[in-house]
Motif scaffolding. Structure first.
Motif, mmCIF file in Angstrom:
data_model
loop_
_atom_site.group_PDB
_atom_site.id
_atom_site.type_symbol
_atom_site.label_atom_id
_atom_site.label_comp_id
_atom_site.label_asym_id
_atom_site.label_seq_id
_atom_site.Cartn_x
_atom_site.Cartn_y
_atom_site.Cartn_z
ATOM 1 N N VAL A 225 0.853 -1.190 0.000
ATOM 2 C CA VAL A 225 0.000 0.000 0.000
ATOM 3 C C VAL A 225 0.888 1.239 0.000
ATOM 4 O O VAL A 225 1.763 1.392 0.852
ATOM 5 N N ARG A 226 0.682 2.076 -0.996
ATOM 6 C CA ARG A 226 1.343 3.387 -1.044
ATOM 7 C C ARG A 226 0.351 4.374 -0.448
ATOM 8 O O ARG A 226 -0.674 4.681 -1.037
ATOM 9 N N PHE A 227 0.659 4.864 0.747
ATOM 10 C CA PHE A 227 -0.280 5.637 1.563
ATOM 11 C C PHE A 227 0.095 7.108 1.561
ATOM 12 O O PHE A 227 1.188 7.476 1.993
ATOM 13 N N LYS A 228 -0.823 7.947 1.046
ATOM 14 C CA LYS A 228 -0.558 9.375 0.928
ATOM 15 C C LYS A 228 -1.618 10.179 1.667
ATOM 16 O O LYS A 228 -2.723 9.701 1.919
ATOM 17 N N GLY A 229 -1.278 11.433 1.947
ATOM 18 C CA GLY A 229 -2.300 12.354 2.408
ATOM 19 C C GLY A 229 -3.123 12.829 1.225
ATOM 20 O O GLY A 229 -2.682 12.802 0.082
ATOM 21 N N GLY A 230 -4.358 13.241 1.489
ATOM 22 C CA GLY A 230 -5.205 13.769 0.426
ATOM 23 C C GLY A 230 -5.580 12.706 -0.571
ATOM 24 O O GLY A 230 -5.976 11.593 -0.218
ATOM 25 N N ASP A 231 -5.468 13.049 -1.855
ATOM 26 C CA ASP A 231 -5.810 12.155 -2.954
ATOM 27 C C ASP A 231 -4.555 11.952 -3.793
ATOM 28 O O ASP A 231 -3.855 12.905 -4.122
ATOM 29 N N SER A 232 -4.287 10.705 -4.161
ATOM 30 C CA SER A 232 -3.034 10.376 -4.859
ATOM 31 C C SER A 232 -2.857 11.131 -6.170
ATOM 32 O O SER A 232 -1.728 11.358 -6.612
ATOM 33 N N PHE A 233 -3.959 11.501 -6.815
ATOM 34 C CA PHE A 233 -3.877 12.110 -8.138
ATOM 35 C C PHE A 233 -4.082 13.626 -8.120
ATOM 36 O O PHE A 233 -4.226 14.227 -9.172
ATOM 37 N N VAL A 234 -4.115 14.236 -6.953
ATOM 38 C CA VAL A 234 -4.217 15.699 -6.871
ATOM 39 C C VAL A 234 -2.925 16.218 -6.257
ATOM 40 O O VAL A 234 -2.764 16.279 -5.036
ATOM 41 N N PHE A 235 -1.965 16.527 -7.113
ATOM 42 C CA PHE A 235 -0.637 16.979 -6.708
ATOM 43 C C PHE A 235 0.043 15.984 -5.775
ATOM 44 O O PHE A 235 0.829 16.372 -4.912
ATOM 45 N N GLY A 236 -0.264 14.704 -5.954
ATOM 46 C CA GLY A 236 0.351 13.679 -5.123
ATOM 47 C C GLY A 236 1.354 12.825 -5.869
ATOM 48 O O GLY A 236 1.906 11.891 -5.307
ATOM 49 N N ARG A 237 1.562 13.107 -7.151
ATOM 50 C CA ARG A 237 2.497 12.372 -8.001
ATOM 51 C C ARG A 237 2.152 10.885 -8.098
ATOM 52 O O ARG A 237 2.998 10.048 -8.417
ATOM 53 N N GLY A 238 0.894 10.592 -7.807
ATOM 54 C CA GLY A 238 0.475 9.197 -7.812
ATOM 55 C C GLY A 238 0.570 8.538 -9.163
ATOM 56 O O GLY A 238 0.884 7.347 -9.254
ATOM 57 N N TYR A 239 0.305 9.295 -10.221
ATOM 58 C CA TYR A 239 0.312 8.631 -11.530
ATOM 59 C C TYR A 239 1.719 8.274 -11.974
ATOM 60 O O TYR A 239 1.894 7.367 -12.784
ATOM 61 N N GLU A 240 2.733 8.943 -11.439
ATOM 62 C CA GLU A 240 4.106 8.527 -11.710
ATOM 63 C C GLU A 240 4.338 7.112 -11.163
ATOM 64 O O GLU A 240 5.061 6.303 -11.767
ATOM 65 N N GLU A 241 3.717 6.817 -10.024
ATOM 66 C CA GLU A 241 3.845 5.492 -9.429
ATOM 67 C C GLU A 241 3.060 4.451 -10.229
ATOM 68 O O GLU A 241 3.505 3.305 -10.373
ATOM 69 N N VAL A 242 1.907 4.857 -10.748
ATOM 70 C CA VAL A 242 1.147 3.960 -11.621
ATOM 71 C C VAL A 242 1.974 3.582 -12.845
ATOM 72 O O VAL A 242 2.071 2.414 -13.235
ATOM 73 N N ILE A 243 2.617 4.587 -13.462
ATOM 74 C CA ILE A 243 3.435 4.343 -14.654
ATOM 75 C C ILE A 243 4.591 3.403 -14.335
ATOM 76 O O ILE A 243 4.890 2.474 -15.091
ATOM 77 N N ALA A 244 5.237 3.614 -13.174
ATOM 78 C CA ALA A 244 6.362 2.753 -12.787
ATOM 79 C C ALA A 244 5.904 1.317 -12.576
ATOM 80 O O ALA A 244 6.576 0.364 -12.986
#
Length: 405
Positions: free
Chosen positions: A244-263
């Motif tokens: 689990v990659r656990f972030k504050g807020g929402d992963s796709f709102v300035f959370g760089r989450g989609y970079e992790e999806v791509i990786a």
């Protein structure tokens, strides 16, 4: 002697069930019988509009008259739900004679079956009977379901975990504001990779054998740290772990989450997303500030303020932003707020435009600092504002705090 009931799960799919009565009690009982696949016949002179609506979908049959003993022929189960004691006694007697278990809504002691408080989650059916105390049954059921949903009652070690990565948005900070799905994913994880702004209290609830990777302790530098996060989550997932990659807020709102999806996708690692409450909406909302309001703001714009206006890497057209009539919500903008305010003023936003700075949103230390675009820089210094904070610019702040403007 009042013997306890013997619990059993009835498989009623394709089997005839007779419901006597067409009022609100019957209306509550019928949906669960439909879900179980029963062939339902309602016997009653009248039925509620809701029950009548079910007739049109073919989910049940309606015999439009009073009860007759022969109505129970061929039935596996009976529900007696009228407010007429004489009818109820007749249904009980007919069911007893035919050895058909019968629920009675008026007199549980005269019934041969009781209806438990039922709930379902993740393939588990919870049914609770508490000696004819329906409110207590419902309370116990809800507590068990809550434990299953948040993972505290989940038998995580008794079933194989699915290797892969789940991006979980933790919301603005208050642990109660994380989603049910997010909390469950955390409690089932083998590895949790957590941000500084992810709700800390939830991490203390993790099972003791979960590997916790603190992002703050990874190599510094914005790009280097993200590359290391990508490497860690992919490496653990490829090793057969549930990550689990656990972030504050929402992963796709300035959370760089989609970079992790791509990786993850590049490495062939399954990846799913559980969104979190988006902080630029949730934090002002919890602080009593709407981001839109009828007749005041027909749009709101969320902007990252980590780069100041004029920075060569900035992608924001601040002149265009200044021309918008709605609400501006600035994230990661405390340091650059004076420069942003200056740019908005130069591009035509009025000096008296109301501003609210919500610090430590949803946390016990939350506070709101009020200002205008003209006074924002001074107010930030006077109040010693430090990140994290969300800055709301626009007339919605006046709506929320008319006394200050």
């Amino acid at each position: 002697m009042d013997h306890p009931p013997y619990p059993s799960g009835l498989r009623l799919a394709g089997r005839r069930v007779v419901v006597v009565g067409g009022g609100h009690v019957a209306q509550r009982r019928i949906p669960a019988l439909i879900a179980a696949g029963a062939e339902i016949e309602v016997v009653s002179p009248q039925v509620t509009p809701a029950i009548e609506g079910m007739l049109g979908s073919g989910e049940l049959r309606w015999t439009r008259r009073g009860f007759e003993a022969a109505d129970l022929e061929g039935a596996w189960y009976a529900v007696c739900a009228t407010d007429d004691e004489v009818v109820n006694e007749a249904v009980s007697a007919a069911a007893e004679e035919r050895r058909i278990f019968c629920v009675r809504s008026d007199d549980a002691l005269a019934a041969t079956a009781w209806t438990p408080a039922v709930g379902r989650h993740g393939g588990v059916t919870v049914a609770v009977l508490s000696n004819r105390e329906p409110r207590r049954s419902a309370t116990v059921r809800d507590e068990i379901l809550a434990g299953l949903r948040d993972g505290s009652l989940d038998a995580r070690h008794q079933r194989p975990q699915t290797p892969g990565v789940i991006l979980v948005g933790g919301g603005p900070g208050d642990p109660d504001l994380v989603s049910v799905a997010g909390r469950k994913a955390l409690m089932e994880a083998d590895v949790v990779v957590a941000d500084r702004l992810a709700p800390r209290e939830l991490l203390s609830q993790l099972p003791s054998d979960v590997e916790l990777v603190d992002v703050a302790k990874l190599p510094r530098g914005r790009s280097a740290q993200q590359e290391e996060i990508n490497r860690v989550i992919v490496e653990r997932a490829l090793a057969g772990k549930s990550v689990v990659r656990f972030k504050g807020g929402d992963s796709f709102v300035f959370g760089r989450g989609y970079e992790e999806v791509i990786a993850c996708r590049a490495a062939g690692v399954p990846v799913t997303v559980i969104p979190g409450l988006t902080s630029p909406v949730a934090v002002p909302g919890m602080a009593g500030i709407p981001v839109t309001h009828r007749g005041v703001a027909h749009e709101f714009t969320v902007i990252s303020g980590h780069l100041p206006p004029g920075h060569p890497e900035s992608l924001t057209n601040w002149s265009a932003v200044a021309g918008l009539a709605g609400t501006l919500v600035l994230m990661m903008a405390v340091e650059n707020a004076p420069a942003i305010a200056s740019a908005l003023l130069q591009a035509g936003r009025p000096t008296a435009t109301p501003v609210a700075v919500v610090c430590d949103g949803t946390m016990p230390t939350e506070r709101t600092v009020l200002a205008t675009l003209g006074t924002l820089a001074a107010r930030l210094e006077q109040e010693s504002v430090k990140p994290p904070a969300i800055i709301v610019v626009g007339e919605v702040v006046r709506v929320a705090h008319p006394e200050a403007f």
